[in-house]
Design a protein around this motif. Structure first.
Motif, short mmCIF file in Angstrom:
data_model
loop_
_atom_site.label_atom_id
_atom_site.label_comp_id
_atom_site.label_asym_id
_atom_site.label_seq_id
_atom_site.Cartn_x
_atom_site.Cartn_y
_atom_site.Cartn_z
N ILE A 1 8.84 -3.68 -5.97
CA ILE A 1 7.87 -2.64 -5.61
C ILE A 1 6.67 -3.32 -4.98
O ILE A 1 6.10 -4.25 -5.55
N THR A 2 6.30 -2.84 -3.79
CA THR A 2 5.16 -3.38 -3.07
C THR A 2 4.16 -2.26 -2.84
O THR A 2 4.54 -1.16 -2.43
N TYR A 3 2.89 -2.56 -3.09
CA TYR A 3 1.81 -1.60 -2.84
C TYR A 3 0.96 -2.13 -1.68
O TYR A 3 0.56 -3.28 -1.69
N ARG A 4 0.70 -1.26 -0.71
CA ARG A 4 -0.15 -1.61 0.42
C ARG A 4 -1.30 -0.60 0.49
O ARG A 4 -1.07 0.59 0.69
N ASP A 5 -2.50 -1.10 0.32
CA ASP A 5 -3.71 -0.26 0.34
C ASP A 5 -3.66 0.84 -0.71
O ASP A 5 -4.23 1.91 -0.55
N VAL A 6 -2.93 0.56 -1.80
CA VAL A 6 -2.81 1.49 -2.92
C VAL A 6 -2.88 0.64 -4.19
O VAL A 6 -2.26 -0.42 -4.26
N HIS B 1 14.17 -2.23 -2.47
CA HIS B 1 12.76 -2.57 -2.26
C HIS B 1 12.04 -1.27 -1.93
O HIS B 1 12.42 -0.56 -0.99
N VAL B 2 11.01 -0.95 -2.69
CA VAL B 2 10.24 0.28 -2.48
C VAL B 2 8.81 -0.12 -2.09
O VAL B 2 8.20 -0.95 -2.76
N VAL B 3 8.34 0.45 -1.00
CA VAL B 3 6.98 0.19 -0.53
C VAL B 3 6.19 1.48 -0.65
O VAL B 3 6.60 2.52 -0.14
N VAL B 4 5.06 1.41 -1.34
CA VAL B 4 4.14 2.54 -1.46
C VAL B 4 2.89 2.15 -0.68
O VAL B 4 2.30 1.10 -0.94
N GLU B 5 2.53 2.99 0.29
CA GLU B 5 1.37 2.63 1.10
C GLU B 5 0.57 3.85 1.51
O GLU B 5 1.03 4.98 1.44
N ARG B 6 -0.63 3.55 1.91
CA ARG B 6 -1.52 4.54 2.49
C ARG B 6 -1.65 4.10 3.96
O ARG B 6 -2.44 3.21 4.26
N PRO B 7 -0.81 4.66 4.85
CA PRO B 7 -0.71 4.12 6.21
C PRO B 7 -2.05 4.02 6.94
O PRO B 7 -2.40 2.97 7.42
N HIS B 8 -2.79 5.09 7.02
CA HIS B 8 -4.11 5.06 7.62
C HIS B 8 -4.77 6.40 7.35
O HIS B 8 -4.13 7.44 7.41
N ARG C 1 -3.34 10.04 2.73
CA ARG C 1 -1.95 10.42 2.52
C ARG C 1 -1.16 9.18 2.14
O ARG C 1 -1.50 8.07 2.51
N PHE C 2 -0.11 9.38 1.39
CA PHE C 2 0.74 8.30 0.92
C PHE C 2 2.10 8.37 1.60
O PHE C 2 2.60 9.45 1.88
N ALA C 3 2.68 7.21 1.83
CA ALA C 3 4.04 7.11 2.35
C ALA C 3 4.82 6.19 1.42
O ALA C 3 4.27 5.23 0.88
N VAL C 4 6.08 6.51 1.23
CA VAL C 4 6.96 5.69 0.39
C VAL C 4 8.20 5.38 1.20
O VAL C 4 8.80 6.26 1.80
N HIS C 5 8.58 4.09 1.22
CA HIS C 5 9.75 3.65 1.97
C HIS C 5 10.74 3.00 1.00
O HIS C 5 10.33 2.33 0.06
N MET D 1 17.63 1.93 5.32
CA MET D 1 16.17 2.02 5.38
C MET D 1 15.76 3.49 5.41
O MET D 1 16.28 4.26 6.22
N VAL D 2 14.84 3.84 4.55
CA VAL D 2 14.28 5.19 4.54
C VAL D 2 12.78 5.03 4.71
O VAL D 2 12.10 4.52 3.82
N LYS D 3 12.30 5.43 5.86
CA LYS D 3 10.88 5.29 6.16
C LYS D 3 10.31 6.67 6.43
O LYS D 3 10.67 7.31 7.41
N ARG D 4 9.45 7.13 5.55
CA ARG D 4 8.91 8.48 5.62
C ARG D 4 7.40 8.40 5.69
O ARG D 4 6.70 8.61 4.72
N ASP D 5 6.85 8.06 6.88
CA ASP D 5 5.40 7.90 6.94
C ASP D 5 4.72 8.72 8.03
O ASP D 5 3.54 8.62 8.21
N SER D 6 5.48 9.53 8.74
CA SER D 6 4.83 10.36 9.75
C SER D 6 3.98 11.42 9.05
O SER D 6 4.10 11.65 7.86
N ALA D 7 3.14 12.08 9.81
CA ALA D 7 2.26 13.10 9.24
C ALA D 7 3.05 14.19 8.53
O ALA D 7 2.59 14.76 7.55
#
Length: 108
Positions: free
Chosen positions: A7-12, A40-47, A55-59, A70-76
């Motif tokens: 599990i990776t956290y980016r800006d969270v 591998h799960v990434v939790v981030e606050r894209p911008h 807003r949060f995105a989880v991949h 790969m599941v990338k769900r970070d669009s608006a």
């Protein structure tokens, strides 16, 4: 089999409760396809955006024999203000992709 989860956290900020929920979701994915080798799960606050706020995105990056899903769900449309809702949405997409992969493997 217990799938190794990274599990990776980016800006969270890291959260034990969120870690536990992610591990539970990965366990559910393993029930969908028991040949997963890692996740591998990434939790981030894209911008931050004035229009969309925080807003949060989880991949999900899921390793299965011969492939990485790969599941990338970070669009608006897919990021969400609640990290648990973002996790749920991403998990549902990951489960769909794993089911499709499992069906393809069964048919060959």
């Amino acid at each position: 089999m217990k799938v190794p989860v990274q599990i990776t956290y980016r800006d969270v900020d890291q959260s034990d409760a969120l870690d536990e929920r992610i591990r539970f979701k990965v366990q559910k994915l393993e029930e969908t396809f028991d040949r997963m080798t890692s996740c591998h799960v990434v939790v981030e606050r894209p911008h931050a955006s004035h229009n969309h706020g925080n807003r949060f995105a989880v991949h999900f990056g899921i390793n299965v024999p011969g492939k990485e899903i790969m599941v990338k769900r970070d669009s608006a449309d897919h990021a969400h203000e609640d990290v648990y809702v973002a996790l749920k949405n991403s998990f549902q997409a990951a489960r769909r992709q794993l089911k499709e992969y499992a069906d393809k493997m069964r048919n060959h």
